[in-house]
Design a protein around this motif. Sequence first.
Motif, mmCIF file in Angstrom:
data_model
loop_
_atom_site.group_PDB
_atom_site.id
_atom_site.type_symbol
_atom_site.label_atom_id
_atom_site.label_comp_id
_atom_site.label_asym_id
_atom_site.label_seq_id
_atom_site.Cartn_x
_atom_site.Cartn_y
_atom_site.Cartn_z
ATOM 1 N N ILE A 1 0.860 -1.182 0.000
ATOM 2 C CA ILE A 1 0.000 0.000 0.000
ATOM 3 C C ILE A 1 0.896 1.232 0.000
ATOM 4 N N ASP A 2 0.588 2.189 -0.871
ATOM 5 C CA ASP A 2 1.376 3.418 -0.939
ATOM 6 C C ASP A 2 2.875 3.097 -1.087
ATOM 7 N N GLY A 3 3.150 2.034 -1.846
ATOM 8 C CA GLY A 3 4.543 1.710 -2.167
ATOM 9 C C GLY A 3 5.305 0.901 -1.132
ATOM 10 N N LYS A 4 4.651 0.514 -0.046
ATOM 11 C CA LYS A 4 5.350 -0.237 1.007
ATOM 12 C C LYS A 4 4.587 -1.521 1.342
ATOM 13 N N PHE B 1 1.979 -8.501 12.397
ATOM 14 C CA PHE B 1 2.617 -8.832 13.659
ATOM 15 C C PHE B 1 2.215 -10.222 14.136
ATOM 16 N N ILE C 1 6.454 -9.525 11.427
ATOM 17 C CA ILE C 1 7.202 -8.904 12.520
ATOM 18 C C ILE C 1 6.923 -9.741 13.764
ATOM 19 N N MET D 1 -3.934 -1.582 18.770
ATOM 20 C CA MET D 1 -3.515 -0.929 17.526
ATOM 21 C C MET D 1 -4.579 -1.055 16.451
ATOM 22 N N LEU E 1 -6.572 1.662 14.372
ATOM 23 C CA LEU E 1 -6.580 1.764 12.902
ATOM 24 C C LEU E 1 -8.007 1.781 12.362
ATOM 25 N N ALA F 1 -5.805 -0.499 4.606
ATOM 26 C CA ALA F 1 -4.770 0.264 5.308
ATOM 27 C C ALA F 1 -3.956 -0.726 6.130
ATOM 28 N N GLY F 2 -2.772 -0.331 6.520
ATOM 29 C CA GLY F 2 -1.950 -1.234 7.316
ATOM 30 C C GLY F 2 -0.851 -0.493 8.056
ATOM 31 N N TRP F 3 -0.273 -1.188 9.010
ATOM 32 C CA TRP F 3 0.804 -0.635 9.810
ATOM 33 C C TRP F 3 2.157 -0.914 9.163
ATOM 34 N N LYS F 4 3.071 0.024 9.334
ATOM 35 C CA LYS F 4 4.429 -0.170 8.839
ATOM 36 C C LYS F 4 5.407 0.416 9.854
ATOM 37 N N ILE F 5 6.423 -0.345 10.189
ATOM 38 C CA ILE F 5 7.524 0.211 10.979
ATOM 39 C C ILE F 5 8.589 0.673 10.002
ATOM 40 N N LEU F 6 8.846 1.977 10.033
ATOM 41 C CA LEU F 6 9.899 2.541 9.189
ATOM 42 C C LEU F 6 11.228 2.438 9.926
ATOM 43 N N HIS F 7 12.237 1.923 9.278
ATOM 44 C CA HIS F 7 13.583 1.916 9.860
ATOM 45 C C HIS F 7 14.581 1.862 8.724
ATOM 46 N N ILE G 1 11.949 8.529 7.046
ATOM 47 C CA ILE G 1 12.745 7.310 7.150
ATOM 48 C C ILE G 1 12.308 6.360 6.053
ATOM 49 N N LYS H 1 9.553 7.646 3.754
ATOM 50 C CA LYS H 1 8.209 8.023 4.232
ATOM 51 C C LYS H 1 8.318 8.924 5.466
ATOM 52 N N THR I 1 -2.665 2.397 24.284
ATOM 53 C CA THR I 1 -2.180 1.765 23.057
ATOM 54 C C THR I 1 -0.889 2.424 22.571
ATOM 55 N N LEU J 1 16.528 4.766 15.513
ATOM 56 C CA LEU J 1 15.990 5.617 14.451
ATOM 57 C C LEU J 1 14.943 4.773 13.733
ATOM 58 N N ALA J 2 13.695 4.960 14.119
ATOM 59 C CA ALA J 2 12.597 4.173 13.558
ATOM 60 C C ALA J 2 11.296 4.874 13.907
ATOM 61 N N GLY J 3 10.255 4.538 13.187
ATOM 62 C CA GLY J 3 8.975 5.181 13.484
ATOM 63 C C GLY J 3 7.818 4.409 12.897
ATOM 64 N N LYS K 1 4.215 4.102 10.812
ATOM 65 C CA LYS K 1 3.550 4.688 9.653
ATOM 66 C C LYS K 1 2.269 3.924 9.387
ATOM 67 N N LEU L 1 -0.058 3.028 6.543
ATOM 68 C CA LEU L 1 -0.136 3.027 5.081
ATOM 69 C C LEU L 1 -1.609 3.040 4.679
ATOM 70 N N HIS L 2 -1.974 3.946 3.808
ATOM 71 C CA HIS L 2 -3.334 3.946 3.254
ATOM 72 C C HIS L 2 -3.285 4.611 1.894
#
Lengths: 220, 220
Positions: free
Chosen positions: A150-153, A158, A182, A196, A200, A213-219, B150, B153, B192, B212-214, B216, B218-219
């Motif tokens: 979604i949106d490129g990621k 989990f 994860i 979570m 959402l 929609a979905g969750w993403k951990i950016l690192h 990161i 995004k 949460t 360094l992480a965060g 996101k 996605l939608h």
Amino acid sequence: MNTKQTIAIIGATGNMGSALSTALAKGNNRLLLKATDKDKLNALVDAIRSTNPQADIEAAACPTDASWEADIIILAVPYAAEKDVAAQIREVANQKIVISIANPLNETYDGLVTEPGTSAAEELQKLLPHSRVVKAFNTTFAADFATPVIDGKQVDAFVAGDDAEAVATVSALVSTAGFRPIEAGKLSVSRTLEGMQLLLITLGIRNNYNWLAGWKILHQ
Amino acid sequence: MNTKQTIAIIGATGNMGSALSTALAKGNNRLLLKATDKDKLNALVDAIRSTNPQADIEAAACPTDASWEADIIILAVPYAAEKDVAAQIREVANQKIVISIANPLNETYDGLVTEPGTSAAEELQKLLPHSRVVKAFNTTFAADFATPVIDGKQVDAFVAGDDAEAVATVSALVSTAGFRPIEAGKLSVSRTLEGMQLLLITLGIRNNYNWLAGWKILHQ
């Protein structure tokens, strides 16, 4: 997993059940699908076979039958129905992996019916004390299975549980379904994972994510 | 916000405090910074001014002084120190926005010291019953402030509180700091959000995210 696994999906014709059935039929899995509505179940089996002729799927007569033959059991029923299904499969699910996908939402989708300090997954583990309950697929919407990027990621999914081998096995299923697995920790982390998804869902309703929609951990 | 706001940052020289001070000095804000170590505080003020000569910042003598003049108060102290600071600012924080950034981690970083059914933010609200406590900046690591994008995004940062106007005000600060603000709901959603950050910390330690992480969402 190189050996073919048998996976029972109880509640296979629901929103999540059909998404899971379609996705997991793509892997080296034999699927035993159980649903109350047999016509709907046959239609689902036909639909999966029409795009995936190699799919190893069959309808099961009852939750006990499906679970008896299975290595892994997925409860794709509403949270309120889990107690009843758990009572039926308690014996045959002995030592097996049981996947809790439920989000114990209240009727207005703005809170959880579980008490603080527990989770749907932990409650299921209490009902199935001799099974290895693993939380997974609760933070992915049904539509995400067809669109796991979604949106490129690639969407994260989990997996939490107290048995490390079971968590690894379920993480492989998460990969088969197209998500980035994860490994999130012990089964009690389900409290956070279920919170979570409530968040959402709330955000999705407010901001029109259209259940994709979905969750993403950016690192890095 | 077109009017300049005065923001007190208590604990300004800590990891999060200095990241917040540097980031928020870029907006139309007057910052009153309080820290125990005055030399360190002066060094921080100099460092901010060296890259941002227009920064409207000054050192405050004590939490009460800083909060007295402020429109918004940020507690950038460890969770264990909040009770003490809250006692000092309780009167002067009357009706003001107080931002809870704390994650109430235990000493081994694998659990929370708060009881189930509450959160650091809700506990702070109990200590400051006449203030408008808002949860924010607890899911962003200090290093994220310098790198809020990161893996391509923009990192999301969640804002929760019972006062809608306060949530909107804090969301604007989140934007100033470079993150995408996500208004997450009532203050109780902090349970949460704090659980999510425990999860991110756990995952970061295990998978070497190097702080360094965060998060996101996605939608489409």
